[in-house]
Design a protein around this motif. Structure first.
Motif, PDB file in Angstrom:
ATOM      1  N   ALA A 103       0.707  -1.462  -0.009  1.00 17.01           N
ATOM      2  CA  ALA A 103       0.247   0.225  -0.062  1.00 17.01           C
ATOM      3  C   ALA A 103       0.977   1.244   0.000  1.00 17.01           C
ATOM      4  N   GLU A 107       0.726   3.947  -3.103  1.00 18.07           N
ATOM      5  CA  GLU A 107       0.578   5.382  -2.690  1.00 18.07           C
ATOM      6  C   GLU A 107       1.716   6.090  -3.382  1.00 18.07           C
ATOM      7  N   GLN A 108       2.989   5.664  -3.108  1.00 15.59           N
ATOM      8  CA  GLN A 108       4.236   6.612  -3.290  1.00 15.59           C
ATOM      9  C   GLN A 108       4.300   6.622  -5.035  1.00 15.59           C
ATOM     10  N   ALA A 111      -0.663   6.525  -6.993  1.00  8.50           N
ATOM     11  CA  ALA A 111      -2.066   6.040  -6.657  1.00  8.50           C
ATOM     12  C   ALA A 111      -2.898   7.207  -5.991  1.00  8.50           C
ATOM     13  N   ASP A 112      -4.139   7.649  -6.245  1.00  8.21           N
ATOM     14  CA  ASP A 112      -4.819   8.838  -5.563  1.00  8.21           C
ATOM     15  C   ASP A 112      -5.399   8.256  -4.279  1.00  8.21           C
ATOM     16  N   GLY A 113      -5.823   6.722  -4.344  1.00  5.76           N
ATOM     17  CA  GLY A 113      -6.506   6.155  -3.283  1.00  5.76           C
ATOM     18  C   GLY A 113      -6.231   4.866  -3.472  1.00  5.76           C
ATOM     19  N   LEU A 114      -6.606   3.998  -2.593  1.00  4.32           N
ATOM     20  CA  LEU A 114      -6.320   2.618  -2.252  1.00  4.32           C
ATOM     21  C   LEU A 114      -7.280   1.762  -2.084  1.00  4.32           C
ATOM     22  N   THR A 142      -0.194   4.317   5.377  1.00 10.14           N
ATOM     23  CA  THR A 142      -0.493   5.322   4.112  1.00 10.14           C
ATOM     24  C   THR A 142      -1.110   6.562   4.955  1.00 10.14           C
ATOM     25  N   THR A 143      -1.083   7.458   3.945  1.00 16.01           N
ATOM     26  CA  THR A 143      -1.729   8.723   4.263  1.00 16.01           C
ATOM     27  C   THR A 143      -3.019   9.088   3.452  1.00 16.01           C
ATOM     28  N   GLY A 144      -3.362   8.536   2.391  1.00 12.43           N
ATOM     29  CA  GLY A 144      -4.468   8.991   1.393  1.00 12.43           C
ATOM     30  C   GLY A 144      -5.575   8.176   1.730  1.00 12.43           C
ATOM     31  N   LEU A 146      -8.897   5.626   1.552  1.00 14.87           N
ATOM     32  CA  LEU A 146      -8.928   4.152   1.349  1.00 14.87           C
ATOM     33  C   LEU A 146     -10.344   3.558   1.090  1.00 14.87           C
TER      34      LEU A 146
END
Length: 316
Positions: A103, A107-108, A111-114, A142-144, A146
């Protein structure tokens, strides 16, 4: 000029509408064909009405790709899709520790979201706390934004019971669900539960065979692999449903249904990815329809059924 600044749409806002779940073209020796993949991503994402892409999903063979390959898929999507195209990547691993690493890497990569898929081992049995822990590990890495995944009811314990779904939805980092129960009653039950818990939570009706039904019951859009083969038709169906033109929606559904059945329903099960690739080859959009083992090539009977269904859909 008023000088007022407009707030950019949120991830949840951008999820509304149709998103195509894409495949990963392979060479005859099962290596990722990056040039063909780039062309596939660009072609599907450029269709008017396609709001985004789901990469590294089940259709994208996420269970047989390495992390490096999955990361490259995200990079190519970011590079070749339109700038305003939302890129969501699936996260699929049996190990929670590896899922978290995956993940973070995806993200790195851009990807805008997972979208967090349940490990296949959960089909047999699991404790609810295992599910919560798996999602927590991904969240903390992660930070984005989900997304959750509601597995088909035919996938055993992978399909979350309402009490477990309630616990998952309570985590504010999760803002949407790809509702793949593949059964209308379960879909509506989950939709009503989620909307009671969090009215802003995005529910994407994603059973390719019953898109019309999910749109009638209620849906914010879809992430579906059918949209990587016939994106225009799936967009037309959504637009008709949004306009409340159910006569037109039913007519489009009648064109789509034989194709959805030939790809997803016809026995044996678990053949969707190979059949999606075969469809793209029949349409002249893919030169090689190889899927990684253990999936065998499509049979002559499958190919005949797909060709007939594409013609009924007005393709080819």
């Amino acid at each position: 000029m008023s000088g007022e600044m407009t707030t950019p749409p949120s991830f949840a806002d951008r999820l509304r509408g149709i998103h195509a779940a894409t495949i990963v073209p392979m060479t005859p020796d099962f290596a990722v064909d990056e040039a063909c993949l780039a062309a596939h991503l660009a072609s599907v994402a450029s269709v008017p009405g396609i709001k985004g892409l789901l990469v590294n999903g089940h259709a994208g063979e996420n269970f047989v790709l390495s992390l490096a390959e999955k990361r490259r898929v995200v990079e190519l999507a970011r590079e070749h899709a339109p700038k305003d195209c939302l890129i969501v990547s699936g996260v699929n691993h049996e190990s929670s520790l590896e899922a978290a690493r995956e993940a973070a890497a995806l993200e790195q990569a851009g990807a805008d979201g997972l979208l967090v898929f349940p490990p296949n081992s959960w089909a047999l049995a699991h404790a609810d706390d295992c599910v919560i822990e798996h999602h927590r590990r991904v969240r903390d890495a992660t930070t984005g934004p989900l997304m959750l995944y509601a597995a088909p009811v035919g996938a055993g314990a992978m399909a979350y019971a309402p009490s477990l779904l309630e616990r998952l939805v309570a985590d504010r980092r999760f803002v949407a669900i790809k509702e793949g129960s593949w059964e209308v009653a379960a879909y509506e039950q989950n939709l009503r539960l989620i909307r009671t818990l969090r009215s802003e939570f995005v529910v994407l009706g994603s059973g390719d065979e019953h898109l019309l039904t999910s749109y009638l019951v209620g849906s914010d859009g879809s992430q579906v692999s059918l949209a990587c083969v016939v994106p225009e038709l799936v967009v037309e169906l959504w637009n008709a449903a949004e306009a409340g033109d159910w006569k037109l929606a039913r007519a489009i559904h009648d064109r789509l249904y034989p194709l959805a059945a030939a790809i997803y329903r016809d026995a044996p099960g678990g053949r969707a990815t190979a059949r999606l690739k075969a469809c793209l080859k029949l349409l002249g959009r893919l030169s090689c329809d190889a899927a990684r083992p253990p999936q065998p090539p499509v049979t002559s009977n499958e190919l005949h059924a797909l060709d007939l269904a594409l013609r009924k859909a007005g393709q080819g």
